[in-house]
Design an enzyme around this catalytic site. Structure first.
Site, PDB file in Angstrom:
ATOM      1  N   GLU A 115      -2.181  -9.154   3.187  1.00  0.00           N
ATOM      2  CA  GLU A 115      -2.584  -9.681   4.501  1.00  0.00           C
ATOM      3  C   GLU A 115      -4.092  -9.675   4.692  1.00  0.00           C
ATOM      4  O   GLU A 115      -4.605 -10.296   5.622  1.00  0.00           O
ATOM      5  CB  GLU A 115      -1.892  -8.888   5.618  1.00  0.00           C
ATOM      6  CG  GLU A 115      -2.438  -7.520   5.900  1.00  0.00           C
ATOM      7  CD  GLU A 115      -2.068  -6.447   4.892  1.00  0.00           C
ATOM      8  OE1 GLU A 115      -2.507  -5.298   5.089  1.00  0.00           O
ATOM      9  OE2 GLU A 115      -1.341  -6.755   3.920  1.00  0.00           O
ATOM     10  N   HIS A 140      -3.663  -5.126  -0.317  1.00  0.00           N
ATOM     11  CA  HIS A 140      -3.163  -5.628   0.963  1.00  0.00           C
ATOM     12  C   HIS A 140      -3.127  -7.155   0.931  1.00  0.00           C
ATOM     13  O   HIS A 140      -4.175  -7.797   1.088  1.00  0.00           O
ATOM     14  CB  HIS A 140      -4.064  -5.155   2.104  1.00  0.00           C
ATOM     15  CG  HIS A 140      -3.926  -3.709   2.420  1.00  0.00           C
ATOM     16  ND1 HIS A 140      -3.009  -3.230   3.335  1.00  0.00           N
ATOM     17  CD2 HIS A 140      -4.573  -2.619   1.937  1.00  0.00           C
ATOM     18  CE1 HIS A 140      -3.102  -1.912   3.409  1.00  0.00           C
ATOM     19  NE2 HIS A 140      -4.050  -1.524   2.565  1.00  0.00           N
ATOM     20  N   CYS A 172       0.840  -1.203   0.000  1.00  0.00           N
ATOM     21  CA  CYS A 172       0.000   0.000   0.000  1.00  0.00           C
ATOM     22  C   CYS A 172       0.880   1.260   0.000  1.00  0.00           C
ATOM     23  O   CYS A 172       1.619   1.482  -0.938  1.00  0.00           O
ATOM     24  CB  CYS A 172      -1.004  -0.034   1.148  1.00  0.00           C
ATOM     25  SG  CYS A 172      -2.382   1.135   0.939  1.00  0.00           S
TER      26      CYS A 172
END
Length: 214
Positions: free
Chosen positions: A196, A194, A88
């Protein structure tokens, strides 16, 4: 293998660390994941992750405020060629310039600038937030290997990375126009999405990154 996730006061550190720890465990890797603000620990790391949430200038200031951190990153990544992943705003900091609330110098590792997301379709809202399909460059990057053609990832951002060299744009997402979803050059990659928070797609990207030998 030592994996350093840089803590500079900006980022999804807990979720990023948990995702990396999960991949390490599930893939049976002999690796240690460390969240650290210590430049020496980053300099010793075998792989480096730079997360980021917030405004470009604030993130750059937070990184610069850590004693010796930018120098440690340059030594490990640029001089020694250690694999690097920016996430990001951590990806956006790779740019030459960020144009969020003024003009701010980035790390300058990948030429380009960070500019506002401005969809051609006025019905599309900014920030760009949610799940979107990834489109890969013709020559798929090793960090994207094994992903299905319609892989989706999770985005939340109001600014985008405009690469000066189109070859550095490894994947895009369509949001009223093509937006860089992943950039890279040499041993450096960055994702606007992202990993994650991107479930199976994100875990595969992390797994690929940990096995990548640029």
């Amino acid at each position: 293998m030592r994996i350093a996730i840089v803590d500079y006061g900006s980022g999804n550190l807990r979720s990023a660390a948990k995702a990396f720890e999960r991949v390490v465990a599930e893939d049976g890797l002999a690796a240690e994941v460390t969240v650290t603000a210590d430049a020496e620990a980053v300099a010793r790391a075998d792989r480096i992750v730079l997360p980021g949430v917030g405004a470009f200038a604030d993130c750059k200031a937070g990184l610069t405020a850590l004693p010796g951190m930018v120098a440690a990153l340059e030594q490990a990544v640029l001089a020694k060629g250690r694999p690097f992943l920016g996430i990001c705003v951590g990806m956006q900091l790779l740019a030459t310039t960020g144009r969020e609330h003024g003009e701010h110098a980035g790390l300058g590792w990948i030429k380009g600038e960070v500019v506002p997301v401005s969809p051609a379709d006025p019905a599309l809202k900014v920030p760009h937030m949610g799940w979107n399909e990834l489109a890969f460059a013709a020559d798929a990057h090793p960090v994207l290997a094994g992903l299905p053609p319609a892989a989706h990832a999770y985005f939340v951002h109001s600014y985008r990375f405009a690469c000066a060299d189109g070859a550095d744009q490894l994947a895009t997402v369509e949001y009223g126009g093509a937006i860089a979803a992943m950039v890279g050059r040499g041993n450096i990659v960055g994702t606007q999405f992202h990993p994650e928070k991107s479930q199976a797609t994100g875990l595969k990207v992390i797994s690929n990154f940990l096995r990548w030998a640029p």
